[in-house]
Write a protein that holds these residues in place. Sequence first.
Motif, mmCIF file in Angstrom:
data_model
loop_
_atom_site.group_PDB
_atom_site.id
_atom_site.type_symbol
_atom_site.label_atom_id
_atom_site.label_comp_id
_atom_site.label_asym_id
_atom_site.label_seq_id
_atom_site.Cartn_x
_atom_site.Cartn_y
_atom_site.Cartn_z
ATOM 1 N N ARG A 122 17.628 -28.929 5.952
ATOM 2 C CA ARG A 122 16.851 -28.704 7.168
ATOM 3 C C ARG A 122 15.406 -28.355 6.821
ATOM 4 O O ARG A 122 15.167 -27.643 5.833
ATOM 5 C CB ARG A 122 17.465 -27.554 7.989
ATOM 6 N N PRO A 123 14.459 -28.846 7.598
ATOM 7 C CA PRO A 123 13.052 -28.547 7.310
ATOM 8 C C PRO A 123 12.784 -27.042 7.377
ATOM 9 O O PRO A 123 13.343 -26.350 8.212
ATOM 10 C CB PRO A 123 12.286 -29.263 8.424
ATOM 11 N N VAL A 124 11.943 -26.586 6.471
ATOM 12 C CA VAL A 124 11.574 -25.169 6.409
ATOM 13 C C VAL A 124 10.084 -25.069 6.719
ATOM 14 O O VAL A 124 9.313 -25.937 6.332
ATOM 15 C CB VAL A 124 11.845 -24.612 4.981
ATOM 16 N N ASP A 125 9.697 -24.042 7.408
ATOM 17 C CA ASP A 125 8.283 -23.796 7.700
ATOM 18 C C ASP A 125 7.487 -23.786 6.388
ATOM 19 O O ASP A 125 7.868 -23.102 5.428
ATOM 20 C CB ASP A 125 8.150 -22.456 8.416
ATOM 21 N N PHE A 126 6.402 -24.541 6.352
ATOM 22 C CA PHE A 126 5.693 -24.738 5.084
ATOM 23 C C PHE A 126 5.095 -23.439 4.548
ATOM 24 O O PHE A 126 5.203 -23.138 3.356
ATOM 25 C CB PHE A 126 4.610 -25.802 5.247
ATOM 26 N N ALA A 127 4.463 -22.679 5.441
ATOM 27 C CA ALA A 127 3.862 -21.405 5.015
ATOM 28 C C ALA A 127 4.946 -20.491 4.431
ATOM 29 O O ALA A 127 4.725 -19.812 3.418
ATOM 30 C CB ALA A 127 3.159 -20.734 6.189
ATOM 31 N N GLU A 128 6.112 -20.514 5.058
ATOM 32 C CA GLU A 128 7.214 -19.682 4.587
ATOM 33 C C GLU A 128 7.699 -20.148 3.214
ATOM 34 O O GLU A 128 7.997 -19.341 2.330
ATOM 35 C CB GLU A 128 8.341 -19.786 5.610
ATOM 36 N N SER A 129 7.748 -21.472 3.029
ATOM 37 C CA SER A 129 8.209 -21.973 1.734
ATOM 38 C C SER A 129 7.225 -21.584 0.623
ATOM 39 O O SER A 129 7.631 -21.269 -0.490
ATOM 40 C CB SER A 129 8.437 -23.489 1.776
#
Length: 203
Positions: A122-129
């Motif tokens: 599932r896609p993850v928020d980029f800033a969070e990654s």
Amino acid sequence: MAAEDRLRTYRGKRDFGRTREPSGQAPAAGGDRPRFVVQIHDARRMHFDFRLQVDDVLKSWSVPKGPSGDPADKRLAVPTEDHPLEYEDFEGTIPKGEYGGGTVIVWDRGTYEPLSHDRRGRPVDFAESLERGHATFRLHGTKLHGEYALTRFRGGSDEEDAWLLVRKGPARSAGHGTPDPRRARSVRTGRTLAQAAADAGQG
Ligand code: MN
């Protein structure tokens, strides 16, 4: 965090009466996809600056050897302070004695697609990654194309972090391996570092 706060470190290091770098006051430009820029910076030590737009700032890493098109090359990437979005246009000479004194050219720029996913795909928020220390993305630049990953391998606090910038997938053709910073040309003006420095001297 608002850009005002995120750029405090950036502004604190610079005297905008002396350097022509942007202060980050201009409103953020709109666009469907986030931007990236790679600059070559002939400072005390030659390096590449790799920057990815995340929200309203450019998250930044100093990459001594620059990005490589070869997946076998693991390039050290040391985080630096967030930069304003207008910085992707910055090219010129920062005066000697000022923070980052030396000449900068825009080696490549364009947009990128965040590709980070969790273990279930599932896609993850980029800033969070990025905060978690691993982000993958596909670059759509003039010189750089394809998938890359940034992975933190040391630290956890901004000051001592060390990351790796690695190309994913098949290697690109020759010439996309290791750019020679002294021969490389600006994607914005076609100038080499030496030409940009000479122009600044006349200005
Ligand atoms: Mn730099």
